[in-house]
Scaffold this active site. Structure first.
Site, PDB file in Angstrom:
ATOM      1  N   ARG A 147       0.933  -1.297  -0.066  1.00  0.00           N
ATOM      2  CA  ARG A 147      -0.024  -0.072   0.062  1.00  0.00           C
ATOM      3  C   ARG A 147       0.856   1.055  -0.033  1.00  0.00           C
ATOM      4  NH1 ARG A 147      -4.168   2.236   4.727  1.00  0.00           N
ATOM      5  NH2 ARG A 147      -2.179   3.276   5.337  1.00  0.00           N
ATOM      6  N   TYR A 159      -3.381  11.402   6.744  1.00  0.00           N
ATOM      7  CA  TYR A 159      -3.670   9.827   7.095  1.00  0.00           C
ATOM      8  C   TYR A 159      -2.545   8.953   6.577  1.00  0.00           C
ATOM      9  CZ  TYR A 159      -4.874   5.161   6.801  1.00  0.00           C
ATOM     10  OH  TYR A 159      -4.818   3.686   6.948  1.00  0.00           O
ATOM     11  N   ASP A 220      -5.280   3.884  -0.183  1.00  0.00           N
ATOM     12  CA  ASP A 220      -6.564   4.404   0.614  1.00  0.00           C
ATOM     13  C   ASP A 220      -7.047   5.605   0.749  1.00  0.00           C
ATOM     14  OD1 ASP A 220      -8.398   4.313   2.813  1.00  0.00           O
ATOM     15  OD2 ASP A 220      -7.271   3.163   4.210  1.00  0.00           O
ATOM     16  N   HIS A 222      -9.505   6.980   2.560  1.00  0.00           N
ATOM     17  CA  HIS A 222      -9.850   6.952   3.860  1.00  0.00           C
ATOM     18  C   HIS A 222     -11.055   7.916   3.907  1.00  0.00           C
ATOM     19  CE1 HIS A 222      -8.921   6.550   8.111  1.00  0.00           C
ATOM     20  NE2 HIS A 222      -8.346   5.405   7.613  1.00  0.00           N
ATOM     21  N   GLU A 246      -9.078   2.091  -2.061  1.00  0.00           N
ATOM     22  CA  GLU A 246      -9.917   1.737  -0.764  1.00  0.00           C
ATOM     23  C   GLU A 246     -10.746   3.037  -0.317  1.00  0.00           C
ATOM     24  OE1 GLU A 246      -7.644   0.166   2.294  1.00  0.00           O
ATOM     25  OE2 GLU A 246      -8.808   0.418   3.798  1.00  0.00           O
ATOM     26  N   GLU A 272     -14.136  -1.369   6.222  1.00  0.00           N
ATOM     27  CA  GLU A 272     -13.230  -1.579   7.390  1.00  0.00           C
ATOM     28  C   GLU A 272     -14.077  -1.025   8.543  1.00  0.00           C
ATOM     29  OE1 GLU A 272      -9.695   0.551   6.571  1.00  0.00           O
ATOM     30  OE2 GLU A 272     -10.270   2.092   7.872  1.00  0.00           O
ATOM     31  N   ARG A 293     -13.584  -5.054   2.972  1.00  0.00           N
ATOM     32  CA  ARG A 293     -12.352  -4.808   3.762  1.00  0.00           C
ATOM     33  C   ARG A 293     -12.728  -5.148   5.387  1.00  0.00           C
ATOM     34  NH1 ARG A 293      -7.758  -4.138   4.320  1.00  0.00           N
ATOM     35  NH2 ARG A 293      -7.771  -1.961   4.871  1.00  0.00           N
ATOM     36  N   GLU A 349      -4.479  -7.723   4.736  1.00  0.00           N
ATOM     37  CA  GLU A 349      -3.462  -6.625   5.274  1.00  0.00           C
ATOM     38  C   GLU A 349      -2.797  -7.063   6.399  1.00  0.00           C
ATOM     39  OE1 GLU A 349      -5.789  -3.311   6.602  1.00  0.00           O
ATOM     40  OE2 GLU A 349      -4.086  -1.926   6.457  1.00  0.00           O
ATOM     41  N   TRP A 412     -12.278  11.971   8.438  1.00  0.00           N
ATOM     42  CA  TRP A 412     -10.987  11.543   8.756  1.00  0.00           C
ATOM     43  C   TRP A 412     -10.407  10.442   7.948  1.00  0.00           C
ATOM     44  CZ3 TRP A 412      -8.267   7.603  11.177  1.00  0.00           C
ATOM     45  CH2 TRP A 412      -6.970   7.591  11.001  1.00  0.00           C
TER      46      TRP A 412
HETATM   47  O1  EZ4 Z   1      -7.454   3.924  10.064  1.00  0.00           O
HETATM   48  O2  EZ4 Z   1      -7.204   0.881  11.668  1.00  0.00           O
HETATM   49  O3  EZ4 Z   1      -6.792   0.588   5.746  1.00  0.00           O
HETATM   50  N1  EZ4 Z   1      -6.369   0.750   7.166  1.00  0.00           N
HETATM   51  C1  EZ4 Z   1      -6.847   2.069   7.803  1.00  0.00           C
HETATM   52  C2  EZ4 Z   1      -6.278   1.832   9.076  1.00  0.00           C
HETATM   53  C3  EZ4 Z   1      -7.474   2.519  10.059  1.00  0.00           C
HETATM   54  C4  EZ4 Z   1      -7.184   2.335  11.503  1.00  0.00           C
HETATM   55  C5  EZ4 Z   1      -8.563   2.577  12.183  1.00  0.00           C
HETATM   56  O4  EZ4 Z   1      -8.269   1.977  13.646  1.00  0.00           O
HETATM   57  O5  EZ4 Z   1      -7.761   2.689   7.237  1.00  0.00           O
HETATM   58  O6  EZ4 Z   1      -5.267   2.656   9.315  1.00  0.00           O
HETATM   59 CO    CO Z   2      -8.285   1.969   5.446  1.00  0.00          CO
END
Ligand code: EZ4
Ligand code: CO
Length: 412
Positions: A147, A159, A220, A222, A246, A272, A293, A349, A412
């Protein structure tokens, strides 16, 4: 095989973990992961006050009946706290059943469908140079899929980035990204979608030029984009052949992915923060995603996530289980047993836990040549050293949050 003890263990070796330990009258023990990053104590209270009293005296063999009882008798269904608590019970009961049978859990789930689980790690860097070093270091650790997250010009913190400064502060212990910060209040980060959308394709172009076309690359977003922005990103990344993109949009609105899908062939992964099959119903049926996920820990355990993945299999959607450091070694083991047994496994992962965590939890999985295997110990194959766990009391920690330049709180 009657459950006659249920303990909730909170420990914070490198970060907080919540573990449920069940013991039967014939002396078998089972472990379940109930860690919910940044909201750990809510699950502890749910387990201690409302679940443990219901478990004592029940037949430990009745995994499905216990799951349905905890889910339906609460009346207030689903949600991350409830589903993490149920997940921990489910995992612990599979662990016990494996020990009673003398078999690793994957054998109880139908046996191995493959010899190992392809895993991806988290490379990151504030600059392209730092990122390249991180990718190389992951390749040296054996990773065959990576990743990629980088800094964005003009943004202070973002992030997914472990900068060299973080690495040095941690004295070279780990180069992965750990988003939760210990402290009384969450950290504030900044965000600018237009800079991000301009920058990311240039990073992937540089990575492909340096590392070639073979290496599977993931990214990702996010949850930060609108559907049309997500479509734009997917389209601009098409030349770099991503394994997946992602969490492009906030997860609550399943319909958003329809628009994204109409515009791009970049494979999509999501889920996730989902906690039940209902969160996936539409996006799997309409084939709006390619990878699920969900973690075993946050989606009601092995029993429920297996149902999600069996449903996904009908639509050629594969697993891509969440495996950050906030999934405990118990939750990771559960993921590996499930991943080894299902036909529609995609990728796992895998971020390494810290050295202290590995002392608290004795683990029997193997990591070799880019592949994970849960091992052949009866049950899940993870032990918990109570004395080691007792050395590390809970520490308040939060995930960060985001504000835009004008002060608006953003995803976030
Ligand atoms: O932000 O596990 O793909 N992985 C992620 C992680 C999440 C954290 C949150 O607890 O997006 O880094
Ligand atoms: Co993620």
């Amino acid at each position: 095989m009657i459950i006659d003890r249920a303990e909730v263990v909170v420990t914070s070796p490198d970060r907080n973990f919540v573990t449920l330990k069940l013991t039967t009258d014939d002396g078998l023990t089972g472990l379940g992961d109930a860690t919910l990053n940044g909201r750990e104590l809510a699950v502890v209270a749910y387990l201690k006050d409302h679940v443990v009293p219901l478990l004592l005296g029940r037949d430990a063999h009745r995994i499905e009946d216990t799951w349905q009882f905890l889910y339906r008798s609460a009346y207030w269904r689903r949600g991350p706290v409830t589903m993490a608590a149920i997940a921990a019970v489910d995992m612990a009961l599979w662990d016990i059943k494996g020990k009673a049978a003398g078999l690793p859990v994957y054998q109880l789930l139908g046996g191995a469908s493959r010899t190992g689980l392809l895993a991806y790690g988290h490379a990151s860097g504030k600059t392209t140079e730092e990122l390249f070093d991180s990718i190389r270091s992951h390749q040296e650790q054996g990773y065959r899929a990576i990743r990629v997250q980088t800094g964005v010009p003009g943004l202070k913190s973002i992030y997914g980035i472990a900068s060299n400064a973080t690495y040095e502060a941690m004295q070279g212990v780990r180069y992965d990204h750990e988003p939760a910060q210990r402290g009384a209040l969450p950290n504030e980060e900044d965000w600018d979608t237009r800079s991000y959308l301009r920058h990311v394709p240039t990073v992937f172009e540089a990575v492909r030029n340096e590392f070639g076309p073979e290496l599977p690359l993931l990214h990702d977003a996010h949850h930060r984009l609108t559907p049309i922005q997500a479509a734009q990103l997917g389209k601009s990344l098409e030349p770099y052949d991503l394994f997946w993109l992602e969490d492009v949009t906030p997860a609550e609105n399943q319909e958003a992915l329809r628009l994204v899908r109409q515009h791009t062939t970049t494979p999509l992964a999501i889920g996730e923060i989902f906690n039940s099959v209902w969160d996936y119903q539409q996006i799997i049926r309409e084939q709006l995603i390619d990878y699920v996920r969900s973690a075993v820990t946050h989606t009601g355990g092995i029993s429920h996530l297996r149902k999600v993945l069996d449903y996904a299999a009908q639509y050629q959607v594969k697993s891509g289980m969440h495996g950050p450091t906030d999934i405990s070694p118990v939750g990771m083991a559960a993921a590996m047993h499930l991943g080894l047994s299902i036909h529609n496994f995609g990728i796992q992962e895998y971020m390494r836990h810290g050295a202290k965590t590995d002392e608290v939890f004795q683990q029997s999985f193997t990591w070799s040549d880019g592949y994970l295997h849960p091992g052949d110990q009866p049950g899940l194959g993870v032990g918990l050293d109570a004395d080691e766990a007792g050395k590390y009391p809970y520490v308040q920690a939060y995930l960060p949050y985001n504000r835009l330049a004008d002060g608006t709180v953003h995803d976030w």
